[in-house]
Design an enzyme around this catalytic site. Structure first.
Site, PDB file in Angstrom:
ATOM      1  N   LYS A   1     -10.765  -4.268   0.350  1.00  0.00           N
ATOM      2  CA  LYS A   1      -9.428  -3.727   0.609  1.00  0.00           C
ATOM      3  C   LYS A   1      -8.487  -4.706   1.293  1.00  0.00           C
ATOM      4  O   LYS A   1      -8.856  -5.478   2.148  1.00  0.00           O
ATOM      5  CB  LYS A   1      -9.524  -2.472   1.499  1.00  0.00           C
ATOM      6  CG  LYS A   1     -10.093  -1.257   0.816  1.00  0.00           C
ATOM      7  CD  LYS A   1      -9.307  -0.794  -0.399  1.00  0.00           C
ATOM      8  CE  LYS A   1      -8.023  -0.105  -0.025  1.00  0.00           C
ATOM      9  NZ  LYS A   1      -8.244   1.171   0.651  1.00  0.00           N
TER      10      LYS A   1
ATOM     11  N   HIS B   1      13.178   8.576 -12.068  1.00  0.00           N
ATOM     12  CA  HIS B   1      12.008   9.478 -12.028  1.00  0.00           C
ATOM     13  C   HIS B   1      10.691   8.699 -11.967  1.00  0.00           C
ATOM     14  O   HIS B   1       9.663   9.182 -12.438  1.00  0.00           O
ATOM     15  CB  HIS B   1      11.976  10.411 -13.247  1.00  0.00           C
ATOM     16  CG  HIS B   1      13.278  11.111 -13.505  1.00  0.00           C
ATOM     17  ND1 HIS B   1      13.592  12.339 -12.975  1.00  0.00           N
ATOM     18  CD2 HIS B   1      14.359  10.719 -14.226  1.00  0.00           C
ATOM     19  CE1 HIS B   1      14.805  12.686 -13.368  1.00  0.00           C
ATOM     20  NE2 HIS B   1      15.303  11.715 -14.129  1.00  0.00           N
TER      21      HIS B   1
ATOM     22  N   SER C   1     -10.142  -3.179   5.548  1.00  0.00           N
ATOM     23  CA  SER C   1     -10.787  -1.894   5.814  1.00  0.00           C
ATOM     24  C   SER C   1     -12.092  -2.159   6.551  1.00  0.00           C
ATOM     25  O   SER C   1     -12.734  -3.187   6.344  1.00  0.00           O
ATOM     26  CB  SER C   1     -11.067  -1.189   4.485  1.00  0.00           C
ATOM     27  OG  SER C   1     -12.161  -0.310   4.611  1.00  0.00           O
TER      28      SER C   1
ATOM     29  N   GLU D   1       3.403   0.833   5.687  1.00  0.00           N
ATOM     30  CA  GLU D   1       3.069   2.238   5.959  1.00  0.00           C
ATOM     31  C   GLU D   1       3.512   2.660   7.357  1.00  0.00           C
ATOM     32  O   GLU D   1       3.996   3.769   7.563  1.00  0.00           O
ATOM     33  CB  GLU D   1       1.557   2.458   5.797  1.00  0.00           C
ATOM     34  CG  GLU D   1       1.104   2.363   4.354  1.00  0.00           C
ATOM     35  CD  GLU D   1      -0.409   2.378   4.222  1.00  0.00           C
ATOM     36  OE1 GLU D   1      -0.909   3.172   3.428  1.00  0.00           O
ATOM     37  OE2 GLU D   1      -1.084   1.615   4.920  1.00  0.00           O
TER      38      GLU D   1
END
Ligand code: ARG
Length: 458
Positions: free
Chosen positions: A282, A155, A276, A289
């Site tokens: 960043k 979980h 970024s 992804e």
């Protein structure tokens, strides 16, 4: 003029040519199309169906066309629809009438099925190699982290002690099953449809076993209608690739989480991360992804293919031409993902201090603490309740099981003794998990060795 123009009074509309033609994407099968034709012509000559001298000319000219294709010297035409007719037209341009004999006892329907099977067989071999390379990378990194304790989760809550090696070898196991699925698909695919003709075979005395053997198939297919209408191998490959991408996507999701400040379990190499355009601080896990995102694309191809096939009466229908772009893109996508995922994984740094801190903070030794009481004779359910109380006290007092005093332990159960601290030490918990498949370093070492033995060429 079309090869099939005999019964028509007009040329096709250009718009029809555009929709009908598959040459823009099926030209990638030129190698298979030409070698398939060479085997067919050789067999026609051997069986005396066409004169041997003409079979020889066909084979020789096809060999030259193949060389020219490899050298990038050939421009295929939309007018000639697909790779099969383009090659036949080229052949006839080069050797005249002999070329016109090639298509004896054959149809584009069995031809395309042979081409696609041979093409996908080759791609399966490439895919398997890429998966093996990733499994090898996982094994190598695991070997460096046999004792890098981290929490195992359920979980997404810290659960029990694992190690980076144990955790990531779960992915090696998934990918090993993916290899098995690809191998299964290859076995079922490897029967030769050539000789099925358009749908119902042929009256020529062809030798199907001969062409099957020449093209590396295990045997000819058993039913000519199935031979030209079966696309199960495309669906099976798309399914195997979807499951493989699901695994890569889950792994990517972990890497995305792990490279966040919140987890901080891994640092991606600068060469495999991106910045970024607005936020100077960043460093984004775009590769992981994209792999996660491209999984949707591969699933989409599987759905598309299933839907194309679902209503088709036997045997060949032009709908089936739609199989190629979908499966080609699925294969390309998976290959591209594996090509980048593996070096991203290899160059990623594992932050063992962060793993260890997460392991220390989450009561992941609570099960071991209960087991300690069980070993002293207490029934597990009672032990479970005692440790639940201890965890409750720890949370209330900002403590961990390691920092509770013996008095605090004894307040919950007099069974506790000094040796509890040794029993709940994370290294003790790890070393004790010697069940096969468990995280004890010896067990994971054995799993790595077993996995490596399945990777002869990696
Ligand atoms: N380009 C076709 C395909 O990819 C080849 C088979 C064409 N057969 C036919 N009967 N029109 O499916």
């Amino acid at each position: 003029m079309k090869l099939w123009s005999g019964r028509f009074e007009k040329n096709t509309d250009q718009l029809v040519d555009r929709l009908n033609a598959s040459i823009s994407y099926d030209q990638r099968m030129y190698e298979e199309d030409i070698t398939g034709s060479m085997a067919h012509a050789t067999m026609l000559g051997a069986r005396g169906i066409i004169p041997q001298s003409e079979a020889d000319r066909i084979v020789q000219a096809l060999g030259e066309i193949l060389e020219d294709c490899r050298a990038g010297k050939i421009t295929f035409s939309e007018e000639n629809e697909d790779i099969h007719m383009n090659v036949e037209v080229l052949l006839t341009e080069r050797i005249g009438d002999a070329g016109k004999r090639l298509h004896t006892a054959r149809s584009r329907n069995d031809q395309v099925a042979v081409d696609l099977k041979m093409y996908l067989r080759k791609e399966i071999d490439t895919l398997q190699e890429k998966v093996r390379t990733l499994i090898a990378a996982i094994c190598d990194k695991a070997e460096e982290h046999l004792e890098s304790i981290m929490p195992g989760y359920t979980h997404l809550q810290r659960a029990q002690p694992s190690t980076f090696a144990h955790y990531t070898m779960a992915y090696a196991e998934m990918l090993t099953r993916d290899l098995g699925r690809l191998a299964d698909c290859r076995v079922r695919l490897n029967q030769c449809p050539l000789g099925s003709g358009a749908a119902c075979g042929t009256t020529y005395p062809i030798d199907r076993a001969m062409t099957a053997r020449a093209l590396g198939f295990d045997k000819p297919t058993e039913n000519s209608i199935d031979g030209v209408s079966d696309r199960d191998y495309v669906l099976e490959l798309a399914s195997a690739l979807s499951i493989l991408m699901m695994h890569l996507s889950r792994f990517s999701e972990e890497i995305i989480l792990w490279s966040s400040y919140e987890f901080g379990f891994v640092t991606l190499d600068d060469a495999f991360a991106t910045g970024s355009s607005i936020m100077p601080q960043k460093k984004n896990p775009d590769i992981a992804e994209l792999v996660r995102g491209k999984t949707g694309r591969v699933y989409g191809h599987l759905m598309g293919l299933l839907t194309v096939m679902k209503g088709l009466p036997l045997a060949y229908n032009k709908d089936m031409q739609e199989d190629k772009e979908a499966i080609f893109d699925a294969v390309d996508t998976v290959c591209n993902c594996l090509d980048v995922f593996t070096p991203m994984y290899r160059t990623m740094t594992v932050r063992t201090d962060r793993l260890r801190r997460a392991a220390a903070e989450g009561f992941i030794n609570a099960t071991d603490c209960a087991d300690y009481l069980v070993k002293k004779g207490m029934p597990f359910r009672d032990a479970y309740t005692c440790v639940g109380r201890l965890v409750h006290d720890c949370i209330a007092g900002g403590k961990t099981l390691e920092t509770l005093t013996l008095e605090e332990y004894r307040a919950v159960s007099p069974v506790f003794d000094e040796d509890v601290y040794q029993a709940i030490d994370l290294m003790t918990c790890l070393l004790g998990r010697t069940v096969p498949g468990g995280p004890a370093p010896d067990m994971v070492r054995a799993h790595i060795a077993h996995t490596r033995a399945l990777l002869p060429s990696a």
